[in-house]
Motif scaffolding. Sequence first.
Motif, PDB file in Angstrom:
ATOM      1  N   PRO A 606       0.806  -1.232   0.000  1.00 20.26           N
ATOM      2  CA  PRO A 606       0.000   0.000   0.000  1.00 20.26           C
ATOM      3  C   PRO A 606       0.831   1.271   0.000  1.00 20.26           C
ATOM      4  CG  PRO A 606      -0.901  -1.599   1.547  1.00 20.26           C
ATOM      5  CD  PRO A 606       0.414  -2.135   1.105  1.00 20.26           C
ATOM      6  N   ALA A 607       2.035   1.217   0.589  1.00 21.02           N
ATOM      7  CA  ALA A 607       2.888   2.404   0.615  1.00 21.02           C
ATOM      8  C   ALA A 607       3.537   2.679  -0.728  1.00 21.02           C
ATOM      9  CB  ALA A 607       3.957   2.251   1.698  1.00 21.02           C
ATOM     10  N   SER A 608       3.562   1.677  -1.595  1.00 24.27           N
ATOM     11  CA  SER A 608       4.155   1.840  -2.938  1.00 24.27           C
ATOM     12  C   SER A 608       3.029   2.103  -3.924  1.00 24.27           C
ATOM     13  CB  SER A 608       4.954   0.585  -3.313  1.00 24.27           C
ATOM     14  OG  SER A 608       5.909   0.289  -2.328  1.00 24.27           O
ATOM     15  N   LYS A 609       2.472   3.289  -3.873  1.00 24.24           N
ATOM     16  CA  LYS A 609       1.240   3.621  -4.582  1.00 24.24           C
ATOM     17  C   LYS A 609       1.399   3.726  -6.095  1.00 24.24           C
ATOM     18  CE  LYS A 609       2.133   8.482  -3.469  1.00 24.24           C
ATOM     19  NZ  LYS A 609       1.624   9.677  -2.749  1.00 24.24           N
ATOM     20  N   PHE A 610       2.647   3.800  -6.578  1.00 20.88           N
ATOM     21  CA  PHE A 610       2.864   3.951  -8.020  1.00 20.88           C
ATOM     22  C   PHE A 610       3.215   2.630  -8.708  1.00 20.88           C
ATOM     23  CE2 PHE A 610       4.443   8.457  -6.928  1.00 20.88           C
ATOM     24  CZ  PHE A 610       3.154   8.945  -6.997  1.00 20.88           C
ATOM     25  N   ARG A 620       6.927 -16.885   0.330  1.00 20.53           N
ATOM     26  CA  ARG A 620       5.810 -17.533   1.015  1.00 20.53           C
ATOM     27  C   ARG A 620       4.723 -16.513   1.279  1.00 20.53           C
ATOM     28  NH1 ARG A 620       9.893 -20.040   4.633  1.00 20.53           N
ATOM     29  NH2 ARG A 620      10.386 -22.090   3.808  1.00 20.53           N
ATOM     30  N   ILE A 621       3.575 -16.689   0.635  1.00 18.70           N
ATOM     31  CA  ILE A 621       2.460 -15.759   0.766  1.00 18.70           C
ATOM     32  C   ILE A 621       1.195 -16.566   1.030  1.00 18.70           C
ATOM     33  CG2 ILE A 621       1.128 -13.927  -0.335  1.00 18.70           C
ATOM     34  CD1 ILE A 621       3.518 -13.554  -2.250  1.00 18.70           C
ATOM     35  N   LYS A 622       0.502 -16.231   2.099  1.00 18.26           N
ATOM     36  CA  LYS A 622      -0.789 -16.850   2.366  1.00 18.26           C
ATOM     37  C   LYS A 622      -1.939 -15.937   1.986  1.00 18.26           C
ATOM     38  CE  LYS A 622      -0.713 -20.450   5.907  1.00 18.26           C
ATOM     39  NZ  LYS A 622      -1.114 -20.800   7.304  1.00 18.26           N
ATOM     40  N   LYS A 623      -1.719 -14.635   2.110  1.00 17.42           N
ATOM     41  CA  LYS A 623      -2.806 -13.687   1.922  1.00 17.42           C
ATOM     42  C   LYS A 623      -2.287 -12.425   1.261  1.00 17.42           C
ATOM     43  CE  LYS A 623      -6.459 -11.303   4.507  1.00 17.42           C
ATOM     44  NZ  LYS A 623      -7.017 -11.028   5.859  1.00 17.42           N
ATOM     45  N   VAL A 624      -3.051 -11.923   0.321  1.00 18.31           N
ATOM     46  CA  VAL A 624      -2.735 -10.659  -0.345  1.00 18.31           C
ATOM     47  C   VAL A 624      -3.605  -9.578   0.282  1.00 18.31           C
ATOM     48  CG1 VAL A 624      -2.719  -9.415  -2.538  1.00 18.31           C
ATOM     49  CG2 VAL A 624      -2.155 -11.855  -2.479  1.00 18.31           C
ATOM     50  N   PRO A 625      -3.024  -8.454   0.724  1.00 22.35           N
ATOM     51  CA  PRO A 625      -3.828  -7.421   1.388  1.00 22.35           C
ATOM     52  C   PRO A 625      -4.890  -6.852   0.459  1.00 22.35           C
ATOM     53  CG  PRO A 625      -1.616  -6.616   0.911  1.00 22.35           C
ATOM     54  CD  PRO A 625      -1.595  -8.086   0.658  1.00 22.35           C
ATOM     55  N   GLY A 626      -6.078  -6.596   1.018  1.00 17.27           N
ATOM     56  CA  GLY A 626      -7.164  -6.031   0.223  1.00 17.27           C
ATOM     57  C   GLY A 626      -6.852  -4.663  -0.331  1.00 17.27           C
ATOM     58  N   ALA A 627      -5.888  -3.965   0.287  1.00 21.79           N
ATOM     59  CA  ALA A 627      -5.521  -2.632  -0.175  1.00 21.79           C
ATOM     60  C   ALA A 627      -4.899  -2.642  -1.559  1.00 21.79           C
ATOM     61  CB  ALA A 627      -4.552  -1.985   0.821  1.00 21.79           C
ATOM     62  N   ILE A 628      -4.584  -3.813  -2.068  1.00 19.38           N
ATOM     63  CA  ILE A 628      -3.998  -3.870  -3.413  1.00 19.38           C
ATOM     64  C   ILE A 628      -4.963  -3.297  -4.448  1.00 19.38           C
ATOM     65  CG2 ILE A 628      -4.830  -6.181  -4.046  1.00 19.38           C
ATOM     66  CD1 ILE A 628      -2.068  -6.664  -5.312  1.00 19.38           C
ATOM     67  N   GLY A 629      -6.260  -3.338  -4.157  1.00 28.11           N
ATOM     68  CA  GLY A 629      -7.243  -2.797  -5.090  1.00 28.11           C
ATOM     69  C   GLY A 629      -7.142  -1.302  -5.296  1.00 28.11           C
ATOM     70  N   ASP A 630      -6.489  -0.595  -4.368  1.00 30.04           N
ATOM     71  CA  ASP A 630      -6.309   0.852  -4.511  1.00 30.04           C
ATOM     72  C   ASP A 630      -5.106   1.209  -5.368  1.00 30.04           C
ATOM     73  OD1 ASP A 630      -8.476   1.295  -2.821  1.00 30.04           O
ATOM     74  OD2 ASP A 630      -7.218   1.207  -1.026  1.00 30.04           O
ATOM     75  N   MET A 631      -4.317   0.215  -5.772  1.00 23.71           N
ATOM     76  CA  MET A 631      -3.098   0.453  -6.547  1.00 23.71           C
ATOM     77  C   MET A 631      -3.437   0.400  -8.034  1.00 23.71           C
ATOM     78  SD  MET A 631      -0.661  -1.925  -4.150  1.00 23.71           S
ATOM     79  CE  MET A 631       0.836  -1.438  -4.978  1.00 23.71           C
ATOM     80  N   ILE A 632      -4.123   1.448  -8.491  1.00 23.31           N
ATOM     81  CA  ILE A 632      -4.722   1.435  -9.829  1.00 23.31           C
ATOM     82  C   ILE A 632      -3.708   1.451 -10.958  1.00 23.31           C
ATOM     83  CG2 ILE A 632      -6.871   2.414  -9.043  1.00 23.31           C
ATOM     84  CD1 ILE A 632      -4.520   4.625 -10.961  1.00 23.31           C
ATOM     85  N   HIS A 633      -2.419   1.705 -10.653  1.00 22.40           N
ATOM     86  CA  HIS A 633      -1.403   1.707 -11.715  1.00 22.40           C
ATOM     87  C   HIS A 633      -0.919   0.304 -12.055  1.00 22.40           C
ATOM     88  CE1 HIS A 633      -1.029   5.995 -12.145  1.00 22.40           C
ATOM     89  NE2 HIS A 633      -0.779   6.167 -10.862  1.00 22.40           N
ATOM     90  N   VAL A 634      -1.236  -0.691 -11.225  1.00 26.94           N
ATOM     91  CA  VAL A 634      -0.710  -2.044 -11.431  1.00 26.94           C
ATOM     92  C   VAL A 634      -1.184  -2.597 -12.773  1.00 26.94           C
ATOM     93  CG1 VAL A 634      -0.757  -4.433 -10.623  1.00 26.94           C
ATOM     94  CG2 VAL A 634      -0.467  -2.565  -8.996  1.00 26.94           C
ATOM     95  N   LEU A 647      -7.279 -14.829  -3.649  1.00 27.60           N
ATOM     96  CA  LEU A 647      -7.006 -13.435  -3.978  1.00 27.60           C
ATOM     97  C   LEU A 647      -8.176 -12.588  -3.505  1.00 27.60           C
ATOM     98  CD1 LEU A 647      -5.540 -13.657  -7.598  1.00 27.60           C
ATOM     99  CD2 LEU A 647      -4.282 -13.275  -5.481  1.00 27.60           C
ATOM    100  N   PRO A 648      -7.926 -11.377  -2.991  1.00 27.35           N
ATOM    101  CA  PRO A 648      -9.022 -10.531  -2.512  1.00 27.35           C
ATOM    102  C   PRO A 648      -9.896 -10.049  -3.660  1.00 27.35           C
ATOM    103  CG  PRO A 648      -6.970  -9.302  -2.522  1.00 27.35           C
ATOM    104  CD  PRO A 648      -6.608 -10.725  -2.845  1.00 27.35           C
TER     105      PRO A 648
END
Length: 964
Positions: A606-610, A620-634, A647-648
């Motif tokens: 979330p802190a890497s907004k660009f 090792r990843i179990k969960k992807v933060p829901g805030a990823i949806g705010d990263m509209i540049h991805v 995936l959220p």
Amino acid sequence: MASASITFVLNRLGELAVKEAALLSGVGDDIRLLRDKLEWLQTFIQDADQERREGANQYVGLWVRQTRDVAHEVEDVLDEFLRRLDHDTLRQGVPAWRRWLRLAASCTTQVSVRHDLRERMDGIKNRLKEISDNVDKYKIRTFRPSAPGASSSAHNSTINTVPAWDEGSEVVGFKDERAELQRYLLAGDDTSRSVMSLVGESGTGKSTLAWEVYDSPIIRKHFDVRAWINVPPQIRDDDILYFIYKRLCPESEACEQKNSITEKVHKALSLYLKNKRYLVMLDGLVNFSNWHSILHSLPQNEKGSRVMVITRLEDKEAAYANPKVSTLKIGKLDKKDSSSLFRRRVFGANNQFKEKILGSKISEPNVNMEKACENMFKITHGLPLAIVVLAGLLRTKSISEWEEVLKKLESDNEPKQVKRILALSFDDLPSRLKSCFLYFAGVPENLIYNARRLVRLWAAEGFLKPKKGKTMEDIGQNYLKELISREMIRLVKRDMNGGVWLVAIHDRLHAFAQAEAHEASFLEAHDNADLLAPGAVRRLHLQNYTETYIPMGTAFPKMRSILGDFAEERSQNGKRSLSSKVRAHGQLKKQGNNSDLRYHALRFLPASKFLRVIDLRGLRIKKVPGAIGDMIHVRYLGLRSRSLTKLPSSIARLINLQTLDIKRTEVKKVTRAFWEIPTLRHVVANMLGLPKSAGVLNNMQTLTGLLCSDRLGNDIKPLQNMVYLRNLQISGLDNRHWEALREVFKKLESLMYLQLAGKDIPLELFTKFTLRRLQILELLGKIDKSSVNEEDQYTLPNVTRLVLKLSLADQKFIDKIGELPSLMELVLSEDSYCEENLLFSDKGFNNVTSLVMANLTMVKKWTIRPMSIPKVQKIVLSGCPNMEIKLEGKEGEESLEGLMADLKEVVVCNMLQEGSIIVKPANSAFEEKINHVAIKTKSEDITGATQRDGRWRAGMIAGNMYQN
């Protein structure tokens, strides 16, 4: 590289001005003025990077850095502007791709955003004015006139180099060294296992020479098993041992004792290689600290086995590391061989580019070329890498321009000359190609890379310039071909469509790319996330082969891309890697208790907004933060972790997403709204379910790893909205889906690759209409031929590769597919044929060059008629016990004239016992071509043999970038 940064920003400004006119109400004039200023600045800075590199003016470096910083600031401002507008729209719950233009013009919050943009643009313009004033004040603009090799001419190269991209990389010279290497490997009086190191300066062509000998017919026939391992730097010795184990040992012979993994591998290797003559080549090894632990696992079996190490170490260093290892030093080419290599690389193997380069001087080429070759040798001193890179540069020029380029490279400092050649070749690249080349700074050294993945990453980064009538994938392929033709990267393997599939970069060019990328603040490559200035990082590649957990608690506010390659991903067949298992075994109280493993929460996202690119493999990843949806540049989201199961739903808000790569995960489903994202181009999964409905996905190119699971078969219908789909891989098919597929295939006219896995595959799918562009067809499952009439013709005019598995086909079906006019590669795998007698008649398979028959347990006799497979060059037989091969023709015929005259090799896998292949009547010419080898028993490893060359098979376990 500052010019490339400006080019990238100018393109973004141009796209914004054209596409978002309503959005820029009130700030459009400011953006146009800024774009004009940057265009002027770019004109004057074309040679700045070169001047900075040579240190001609102490102020140039400062000017380049400040200019680049301004370009980055412009990019930051634009991304923040678009992020805030999109975020406001999405927060209101309105689909951004449908209504955001209307809302952007009316929302008061967006008026405030435009006001902030105007203020920041004013600040940037003032800073540009200050930089321009300093140029005059400190007299920075004192550049030499641009030479033909400078970047200013890159856009107007005299010769189009793309046609030369697939030229071979055969060895020129080194006849004595080649003979000595072959003598060592074949030494008949030395039955004990011995070790040799191939040493020499980086760029002498050690690997190319070694590969030519390693893959020669005489060596393939001499050794029972072979393994070529590309060794990346900073790798554990027990992992090297594991690579050898995975390459050599069939899965069925792996030990199952409950001791440590390293001991298991040691015992498995010792047991399997006990009675075999083996050859192991380790390319790139530079650390001999635990060398004896590797040799200890390779048995001394008195069979004449060989181990060879290809290293950059000097011969004294290699001898010091292990005095018992004999060395063969590869030097440089003499003047004659240097000229031969140079001419071949400039003009092409068949002199096809000679007329274009020489032009009007074609009548007097020898005078010009003799002088050019003499100057070339003075510059390169016979170093093959320097010769081919220089040839790649001069190939873009007419011969009248060569003199200035060669004069520019004159120097008495030999190491500096090589660096100058690399720098001049880099400066000659167009700005967009510079960015693509520098991206190789973020890939591990000494490995082979998947071209399709690279192109997808480039597209997500914005490096590819759109062109009417071309897809992004086509443009990316052209960029790769240009870099290959210029000798900046190396072609390893072409794909079935004749494009680029696998590429590599020389370690010296890789080091140059890393240095340039670091200097230009383009990309940082590290083995952990402990960076000195994380706030300035724009692209980060984490390479760590010894750990599976990276403590990434640092914020990266300006980061555009994060790529990670971790130890867990370097496993095969769905299992965790050896190193991961060893560490887990030592860390956990009870082996297999995953509750104590550390999983990454990705809190830095979330802190890497660009961020535009997220590609993490092995973390090792179990969960992807829901805030990823705010990263509209991805635009690229790649998460390959076996512990990831979900995936959220917020990923549906990634309105610019192009690629979703969740292969090697346990994700079975994504929210239905995800399938409404119009920018989607590639979805690469493992067993991902299709939705019952989807949006109009006109950009979709790739869908692999899909699973049909709807009870009513409605999950096929959404494919109708993907009319430009090129690659489709789908499983779980049965009678509920075939009717829908009939309708879908009528619309998917762009399909080039198709894999179907399921029950009772109806053959009429391929007789009622034409899949005219389809080139690769793979059918996994029983074929239902009940609805096909005898007179029905197959309508697959361009299929070049056909794979059948579990098909239970009969002789009539084999006769039918033999009529496919373009078929070149046929794979019959694992019970794909259900009768005891298999006949290849004279009527079909006229263009087949590669044939694989694996695990056909029912076949007892295979009859080959004189003209049944006249063009076949390679036959692979595996898991076909006691098969009799009947060669019809004159009794006792000793030659292959008229019967597979082009046949070069018959590879027999996993059938080493005498009498496993019976040829009747005896034919010495055929039998001499039989080469018994031992490789893995799994059919998928065998069936890939015809489309992958030996280097792919040998190196595939040394890296994971082969995957889609």
